[in-house]
Design a protein around this motif. Structure first.
Motif, PDB file in Angstrom:
ATOM      1  N   TYR A 105       0.826  -1.205   0.000  1.00 39.74           N
ATOM      2  CA  TYR A 105       0.000   0.000   0.000  1.00 39.74           C
ATOM      3  C   TYR A 105       0.863   1.259   0.000  1.00 39.74           C
ATOM      4  CZ  TYR A 105      -3.680  -3.326   1.099  1.00 39.74           C
ATOM      5  OH  TYR A 105      -4.551  -4.386   1.039  1.00 39.74           O
ATOM      6  N   PRO A 106       0.295   2.388  -0.439  1.00 37.39           N
ATOM      7  CA  PRO A 106       1.056   3.647  -0.430  1.00 37.39           C
ATOM      8  C   PRO A 106       1.613   3.957   0.960  1.00 37.39           C
ATOM      9  CG  PRO A 106      -0.992   3.920  -1.647  1.00 37.39           C
ATOM     10  CD  PRO A 106      -1.054   2.555  -1.010  1.00 37.39           C
ATOM     11  N   LEU A 107       2.789   4.531   0.998  1.00 39.78           N
ATOM     12  CA  LEU A 107       3.483   4.929   2.231  1.00 39.78           C
ATOM     13  C   LEU A 107       3.947   3.738   3.061  1.00 39.78           C
ATOM     14  CD1 LEU A 107       1.211   7.914   3.366  1.00 39.78           C
ATOM     15  CD2 LEU A 107       3.208   7.958   1.842  1.00 39.78           C
ATOM     16  N   SER A 108       3.932   2.534   2.483  1.00 40.04           N
ATOM     17  CA  SER A 108       4.415   1.354   3.200  1.00 40.04           C
ATOM     18  C   SER A 108       5.548   0.722   2.411  1.00 40.04           C
ATOM     19  CB  SER A 108       3.282   0.334   3.374  1.00 40.04           C
ATOM     20  OG  SER A 108       3.773  -0.855   3.963  1.00 40.04           O
ATOM     21  N   ASP A 109       6.537   0.175   3.126  1.00 39.48           N
ATOM     22  CA  ASP A 109       7.663  -0.456   2.451  1.00 39.48           C
ATOM     23  C   ASP A 109       7.644  -1.974   2.592  1.00 39.48           C
ATOM     24  OD1 ASP A 109       8.168  -0.570   5.125  1.00 39.48           O
ATOM     25  OD2 ASP A 109      10.194   0.254   5.029  1.00 39.48           O
ATOM     26  N   TRP A 111       5.193  -5.732   2.119  1.00 42.99           N
ATOM     27  CA  TRP A 111       4.020  -6.355   1.519  1.00 42.99           C
ATOM     28  C   TRP A 111       3.078  -6.818   2.623  1.00 42.99           C
ATOM     29  CZ3 TRP A 111       3.201  -6.314  -3.690  1.00 42.99           C
ATOM     30  CH2 TRP A 111       4.298  -5.939  -4.486  1.00 42.99           C
ATOM     31  N   ALA A 112       1.790  -6.928   2.297  1.00 40.57           N
ATOM     32  CA  ALA A 112       0.790  -7.296   3.299  1.00 40.57           C
ATOM     33  C   ALA A 112      -0.326  -8.102   2.647  1.00 40.57           C
ATOM     34  CB  ALA A 112       0.199  -6.044   3.953  1.00 40.57           C
ATOM     35  N   LEU A 113      -1.018  -8.886   3.463  1.00 39.43           N
ATOM     36  CA  LEU A 113      -2.210  -9.564   2.978  1.00 39.43           C
ATOM     37  C   LEU A 113      -3.278  -8.514   2.657  1.00 39.43           C
ATOM     38  CD1 LEU A 113      -2.403 -12.494   5.560  1.00 39.43           C
ATOM     39  CD2 LEU A 113      -1.576 -12.592   3.204  1.00 39.43           C
ATOM     40  N   PRO A 114      -4.136  -8.774   1.667  1.00 41.34           N
ATOM     41  CA  PRO A 114      -5.133  -7.774   1.262  1.00 41.34           C
ATOM     42  C   PRO A 114      -6.326  -7.722   2.212  1.00 41.34           C
ATOM     43  CG  PRO A 114      -5.389  -9.735  -0.058  1.00 41.34           C
ATOM     44  CD  PRO A 114      -4.185  -9.975   0.812  1.00 41.34           C
ATOM     45  N   GLY A 115      -6.079  -7.261   3.407  1.00 43.01           N
ATOM     46  CA  GLY A 115      -7.141  -7.152   4.403  1.00 43.01           C
ATOM     47  C   GLY A 115      -6.758  -6.143   5.451  1.00 43.01           C
ATOM     48  N   GLY A 116      -7.565  -6.027   6.487  1.00 46.60           N
ATOM     49  CA  GLY A 116      -7.262  -5.077   7.543  1.00 46.60           C
ATOM     50  C   GLY A 116      -8.485  -4.754   8.356  1.00 46.60           C
ATOM     51  N   SER A 117      -8.512  -3.554   8.917  1.00 46.81           N
ATOM     52  CA  SER A 117      -9.566  -3.146   9.837  1.00 46.81           C
ATOM     53  C   SER A 117     -10.932  -3.108   9.165  1.00 46.81           C
ATOM     54  CB  SER A 117      -9.243  -1.761  10.410  1.00 46.81           C
ATOM     55  OG  SER A 117      -8.008  -1.780  11.095  1.00 46.81           O
ATOM     56  N   LEU A 118     -11.938  -3.558   9.912  1.00 50.09           N
ATOM     57  CA  LEU A 118     -13.322  -3.501   9.461  1.00 50.09           C
ATOM     58  C   LEU A 118     -14.040  -2.358  10.153  1.00 50.09           C
ATOM     59  CD1 LEU A 118     -14.584  -7.213   9.432  1.00 50.09           C
ATOM     60  CD2 LEU A 118     -14.453  -5.672   7.469  1.00 50.09           C
ATOM     61  N   GLU A 119     -14.630  -1.471   9.378  1.00 49.92           N
ATOM     62  CA  GLU A 119     -15.448  -0.410   9.950  1.00 49.92           C
ATOM     63  C   GLU A 119     -16.783  -0.998  10.391  1.00 49.92           C
ATOM     64  OE1 GLU A 119     -14.402   2.669  10.498  1.00 49.92           O
ATOM     65  OE2 GLU A 119     -12.462   2.101   9.666  1.00 49.92           O
ATOM     66  N   PRO A 120     -17.447  -0.428  11.399  1.00 51.36           N
ATOM     67  CA  PRO A 120     -18.745  -0.951  11.854  1.00 51.36           C
ATOM     68  C   PRO A 120     -19.740  -1.060  10.699  1.00 51.36           C
ATOM     69  CG  PRO A 120     -17.931   0.700  13.393  1.00 51.36           C
ATOM     70  CD  PRO A 120     -16.993   0.717  12.215  1.00 51.36           C
ATOM     71  N   GLY A 121     -20.325  -2.240  10.547  1.00 47.37           N
ATOM     72  CA  GLY A 121     -21.326  -2.457   9.504  1.00 47.37           C
ATOM     73  C   GLY A 121     -20.760  -2.838   8.149  1.00 47.37           C
ATOM     74  N   GLU A 122     -19.429  -2.764   7.997  1.00 42.92           N
ATOM     75  CA  GLU A 122     -18.805  -3.092   6.711  1.00 42.92           C
ATOM     76  C   GLU A 122     -18.510  -4.586   6.638  1.00 42.92           C
ATOM     77  OE1 GLU A 122     -18.022  -1.162   3.990  1.00 42.92           O
ATOM     78  OE2 GLU A 122     -19.227   0.397   4.935  1.00 42.92           O
ATOM     79  N   MET A 123     -18.619  -5.161   5.420  1.00 39.33           N
ATOM     80  CA  MET A 123     -18.352  -6.578   5.215  1.00 39.33           C
ATOM     81  C   MET A 123     -16.926  -6.830   4.715  1.00 39.33           C
ATOM     82  SD  MET A 123     -21.143  -7.967   6.155  1.00 39.33           S
ATOM     83  CE  MET A 123     -20.895  -9.650   5.587  1.00 39.33           C
ATOM     84  N   LYS A 129     -10.949  -3.312  -0.463  1.00 41.38           N
ATOM     85  CA  LYS A 129     -11.712  -2.605  -1.487  1.00 41.38           C
ATOM     86  C   LYS A 129     -10.800  -1.794  -2.409  1.00 41.38           C
ATOM     87  CE  LYS A 129     -16.024  -2.178   1.171  1.00 41.38           C
ATOM     88  NZ  LYS A 129     -16.959  -1.235   1.833  1.00 41.38           N
ATOM     89  N   TRP A 130      -9.658  -1.350  -1.877  1.00 38.38           N
ATOM     90  CA  TRP A 130      -8.701  -0.597  -2.691  1.00 38.38           C
ATOM     91  C   TRP A 130      -8.190  -1.421  -3.864  1.00 38.38           C
ATOM     92  CZ3 TRP A 130      -4.895   2.136   1.236  1.00 38.38           C
ATOM     93  CH2 TRP A 130      -5.532   3.260   1.767  1.00 38.38           C
ATOM     94  N   ILE A 131      -8.026  -2.729  -3.666  1.00 37.28           N
ATOM     95  CA  ILE A 131      -7.402  -3.528  -4.721  1.00 37.28           C
ATOM     96  C   ILE A 131      -8.413  -4.226  -5.631  1.00 37.28           C
ATOM     97  CG2 ILE A 131      -5.468  -3.935  -3.150  1.00 37.28           C
ATOM     98  CD1 ILE A 131      -6.281  -6.898  -3.152  1.00 37.28           C
ATOM     99  N   CYS A 198       0.635  -1.576  -5.254  1.00 29.06           N
ATOM    100  CA  CYS A 198       1.151  -2.713  -6.029  1.00 29.06           C
ATOM    101  C   CYS A 198       0.462  -3.996  -5.563  1.00 29.06           C
ATOM    102  CB  CYS A 198       2.656  -2.849  -5.836  1.00 29.06           C
ATOM    103  SG  CYS A 198       3.611  -1.409  -6.347  1.00 29.06           S
ATOM    104  N   ILE A 199       0.084  -4.843  -6.517  1.00 28.43           N
ATOM    105  CA  ILE A 199      -0.578  -6.100  -6.217  1.00 28.43           C
ATOM    106  C   ILE A 199       0.130  -7.203  -6.989  1.00 28.43           C
ATOM    107  CG2 ILE A 199      -2.788  -7.321  -6.157  1.00 28.43           C
ATOM    108  CD1 ILE A 199      -4.012  -4.472  -6.875  1.00 28.43           C
ATOM    109  N   ARG A 200       0.389  -8.344  -6.328  1.00 28.82           N
ATOM    110  CA  ARG A 200       1.025  -9.443  -7.054  1.00 28.82           C
ATOM    111  C   ARG A 200       0.821 -10.772  -6.325  1.00 28.82           C
ATOM    112  NH1 ARG A 200       7.520  -8.360  -6.040  1.00 28.82           N
ATOM    113  NH2 ARG A 200       7.678  -9.280  -3.964  1.00 28.82           N
ATOM    114  N   TRP A 201       1.027 -11.864  -7.080  1.00 24.93           N
ATOM    115  CA  TRP A 201       1.088 -13.203  -6.502  1.00 24.93           C
ATOM    116  C   TRP A 201       2.543 -13.446  -6.107  1.00 24.93           C
ATOM    117  CZ3 TRP A 201      -3.104 -16.203  -5.530  1.00 24.93           C
ATOM    118  CH2 TRP A 201      -4.307 -15.881  -6.174  1.00 24.93           C
TER     119      TRP A 201
END
Length: 229
Positions: A105-109, A111-123, A129-131, A198-201
């Motif tokens: 993700y931007p401003l990060s050096d 790699w990470a799994l495509p997930g993270g914090s869930l906002e209340p009510g969000e699935m 959603k960015w990717i 950036c996104i990759r396998w």
């Protein structure tokens, strides 16, 4: 962690907080109070608005997390077999090798799994959603329902404090067939909303430059699928 509690190898289990007791709090100059292993469990006399279920971390308040108490997250672990050009699965140490979908993700050096914090009510997490293009969100939710839960609950995270912590659900989403229609469709909808995303396998092994808590999720997926790690 009670004294005398041992793992299968006969040694003592590691303390619950490793990342969550790093002295320098991420993204700031705030320094935690050093907490030795034996002082991690809460004393009965403590009275705080919310108490980390795993014990002391050396920092009160909610830090950079959104709320006191548990902060919920979702981590999909999307995998496929690593293959040769002829379609055969590549092996290492006799075990099949995996590829995992990761993002930087931007401003990060890192790699990470495509997930993270869930906002209340969000699935789906905002970072996921960015990717993915919006039209694929409902289909991705259906794929999540077909996946296998590999972790649910507390996650050792460097943002955790005495009063706020991360709890996540991690789901394995594995595509066994390299001609899988859903995988090809998902690949066609991988599109970041930021040119710096950036996104990759990525070939999955323990040397991947990911956060330690996400490597633990990958280890669980590898154990589930019997793959190389």
């Amino acid at each position: 962690l009670g004294s005398g509690e041992e793992d299968k190898a006969g040694g003592m289990k590691p303390p619950y907080h490793v990342l969550a007791r790093n002295l320098l709090y991420p993204g700031s100059r705030t320094v935690r109070f050093p907490v030795p292993d034996e002082k991690v469990p809460w004393e009965l006399t403590c009275s705080l608005p919310a108490r980390n279920p795993m014990g002391r971390t050396g920092l009160r308040g909610r830090g950079s997390l959104h709320c006191f108490g548990p902060n919920h997250a979702l981590h999909p672990v999307v995998t496929r077999w690593r293959r040769n050009s002829d379609g055969s699965i590549i092996r290492k140490s006799l075990k099949k090798m995996l590829e995992v979908l990761v993002a930087r993700y931007p401003l990060s050096d890192v790699w990470a799994l495509p997930g993270g914090s869930l906002e209340p009510g969000e699935m789906l997490p905002l970072k996921l959603k960015w990717i993915l293009r919006r039209e694929f969100w409902p289909q991705f939710q259906n794929l999540l329902k077909q996946g296998t839960e590999i972790h649910k609950g507390y996650l050792d995270d460097p943002r955790n404090t005495d009063n706020a912590w991360v709890e996540t659900v991690a789901i394995s989403m594995h595509f066994d067939d390299h001609n899988d229609v859903e995988m090809k469709r998902m690949n066609s909808f991988l599109q970041g909303c930021d040119p710096e995303l950036c996104i990759r396998w990525q070939v999955l092994d323990k040397r991947m430059p990911l956060h330690a808590n996400q490597k633990e999720l990958l280890r669980k997926v590898s154990a589930l699928l019997g793959s190389y790690f």
